[in-house]
Design a protein around this motif. Structure first.
Motif, PDB file in Angstrom:
ATOM      1  N   THR A   1       0.854  -1.188   0.000  1.00  0.00           N
ATOM      2  CA  THR A   1       0.000   0.000   0.000  1.00  0.00           C
ATOM      3  C   THR A   1       0.894   1.245   0.000  1.00  0.00           C
ATOM      4  OG1 THR A   1      -0.072   0.131   2.409  1.00  0.00           O
ATOM      5  CG2 THR A   1      -1.800  -1.200   1.328  1.00  0.00           C
ATOM      6  N   ASP A   2       0.298   2.397  -0.233  1.00  0.00           N
ATOM      7  CA  ASP A   2       1.059   3.646  -0.142  1.00  0.00           C
ATOM      8  C   ASP A   2       1.615   3.820   1.276  1.00  0.00           C
ATOM      9  OD1 ASP A   2       0.564   4.209  -2.802  1.00  0.00           O
ATOM     10  OD2 ASP A   2      -1.084   5.596  -2.379  1.00  0.00           O
ATOM     11  N   PHE A   3       0.822   3.477   2.270  1.00  0.00           N
ATOM     12  CA  PHE A   3       1.266   3.542   3.666  1.00  0.00           C
ATOM     13  C   PHE A   3       2.446   2.589   3.875  1.00  0.00           C
ATOM     14  CE2 PHE A   3       0.634   1.988   8.136  1.00  0.00           C
ATOM     15  CZ  PHE A   3       1.084   3.134   8.768  1.00  0.00           C
ATOM     16  N   GLY A   4       2.365   1.391   3.286  1.00  0.00           N
ATOM     17  CA  GLY A   4       3.464   0.427   3.383  1.00  0.00           C
ATOM     18  C   GLY A   4       4.726   0.940   2.713  1.00  0.00           C
ATOM     19  N   ALA A   5       4.569   1.623   1.576  1.00  0.00           N
ATOM     20  CA  ALA A   5       5.724   2.185   0.873  1.00  0.00           C
ATOM     21  C   ALA A   5       6.383   3.269   1.715  1.00  0.00           C
ATOM     22  CB  ALA A   5       5.306   2.744  -0.485  1.00  0.00           C
ATOM     23  N   ARG A   6       5.581   4.090   2.390  1.00  0.00           N
ATOM     24  CA  ARG A   6       6.159   5.121   3.258  1.00  0.00           C
ATOM     25  C   ARG A   6       6.879   4.489   4.447  1.00  0.00           C
ATOM     26  NH1 ARG A   6       1.221   7.456   1.979  1.00  0.00           N
ATOM     27  NH2 ARG A   6       0.354   6.987   4.031  1.00  0.00           N
ATOM     28  N   ALA A   7       6.303   3.435   5.005  1.00  0.00           N
ATOM     29  CA  ALA A   7       6.941   2.748   6.131  1.00  0.00           C
ATOM     30  C   ALA A   7       8.249   2.099   5.690  1.00  0.00           C
ATOM     31  CB  ALA A   7       5.994   1.695   6.716  1.00  0.00           C
ATOM     32  N   LEU A   8       8.257   1.500   4.504  1.00  0.00           N
ATOM     33  CA  LEU A   8       9.475   0.887   3.977  1.00  0.00           C
ATOM     34  C   LEU A   8      10.528   1.949   3.704  1.00  0.00           C
ATOM     35  CD1 LEU A   8      11.049  -1.569   2.976  1.00  0.00           C
ATOM     36  CD2 LEU A   8       9.887  -1.302   0.764  1.00  0.00           C
ATOM     37  N   ASP A   9      10.127   3.066   3.146  1.00  0.00           N
ATOM     38  CA  ASP A   9      11.063   4.156   2.884  1.00  0.00           C
ATOM     39  C   ASP A   9      11.688   4.664   4.182  1.00  0.00           C
ATOM     40  OD1 ASP A   9      12.321   6.087   1.070  1.00  0.00           O
ATOM     41  OD2 ASP A   9      11.023   7.552   2.060  1.00  0.00           O
ATOM     42  N   ALA A  10      10.874   4.824   5.221  1.00  0.00           N
ATOM     43  CA  ALA A  10      11.381   5.285   6.517  1.00  0.00           C
ATOM     44  C   ALA A  10      12.361   4.266   7.103  1.00  0.00           C
ATOM     45  CB  ALA A  10      10.223   5.535   7.484  1.00  0.00           C
ATOM     46  N   GLU A  11      12.052   2.993   6.974  1.00  0.00           N
ATOM     47  CA  GLU A  11      12.951   1.952   7.487  1.00  0.00           C
ATOM     48  C   GLU A  11      14.246   1.903   6.697  1.00  0.00           C
ATOM     49  OE1 GLU A  11      14.237  -1.274   9.975  1.00  0.00           O
ATOM     50  OE2 GLU A  11      12.955   0.477  10.193  1.00  0.00           O
ATOM     51  N   ALA A  12      14.164   2.062   5.385  1.00  0.00           N
ATOM     52  CA  ALA A  12      15.376   2.080   4.566  1.00  0.00           C
ATOM     53  C   ALA A  12      16.262   3.255   4.967  1.00  0.00           C
ATOM     54  CB  ALA A  12      15.012   2.148   3.082  1.00  0.00           C
ATOM     55  N   GLU A  13      15.662   4.401   5.235  1.00  0.00           N
ATOM     56  CA  GLU A  13      16.433   5.568   5.680  1.00  0.00           C
ATOM     57  C   GLU A  13      17.059   5.319   7.046  1.00  0.00           C
ATOM     58  OE1 GLU A  13      18.517   8.824   5.874  1.00  0.00           O
ATOM     59  OE2 GLU A  13      17.489   8.148   4.068  1.00  0.00           O
TER      60      GLU A  13
END
Length: 111
Positions: free
Chosen positions: A73-85
């Protein structure tokens, strides 16, 4: 974020996949270092759906067995992006500490 969750979300970042596809993609992306087990994966997918990080995409029947596909989901993509950072920042902090250690070790060797 736990490592299996990170790899599940990462596996779904580019396209919807069924469970076995997620297992294969996680292994490929991690150069074989991550092996997701089917039982653990499906429990994690149920949890990730409940958290709104992934959602069912579609189902298809292959050889009499139903495959459910999941997508990020878009929410999942934001969470993944935050974790990658977060992981990038952690790796950089470790690398900086190691560079400092090497400088001290070299300085001590020449003292």
């Amino acid at each position: 974020m736990r490592e299996p969750t990170f790899w599940i979300l990462t596996s779904l970042a580019t396209e919807a996949r069924h469970g076995y596809g997620v297992i294969q993609e996680a292994a490929r992306l991690s150069d074989g270092k991550v092996t997701l087990q089917a039982g653990t994966l499906y429990a994690a997918l149920d949890r990730l759906v409940a958290e709104g990080l992934v959602e069912p995409d579609r189902e298809e029947t292959v050889d009499g067995r139903t495959r459910r596909y999941y997508r990020l989901t878009d929410f999942g993509a934001r969470a993944l992006d935050a974790e990658a950072e977060r992981l990038r920042a952690s790796a950089e902090a470790a690398a900086a500490q190691l560079r400092t250690r090497k400088r001290f070790a070299l300085g001590e060797a020449f003292s």
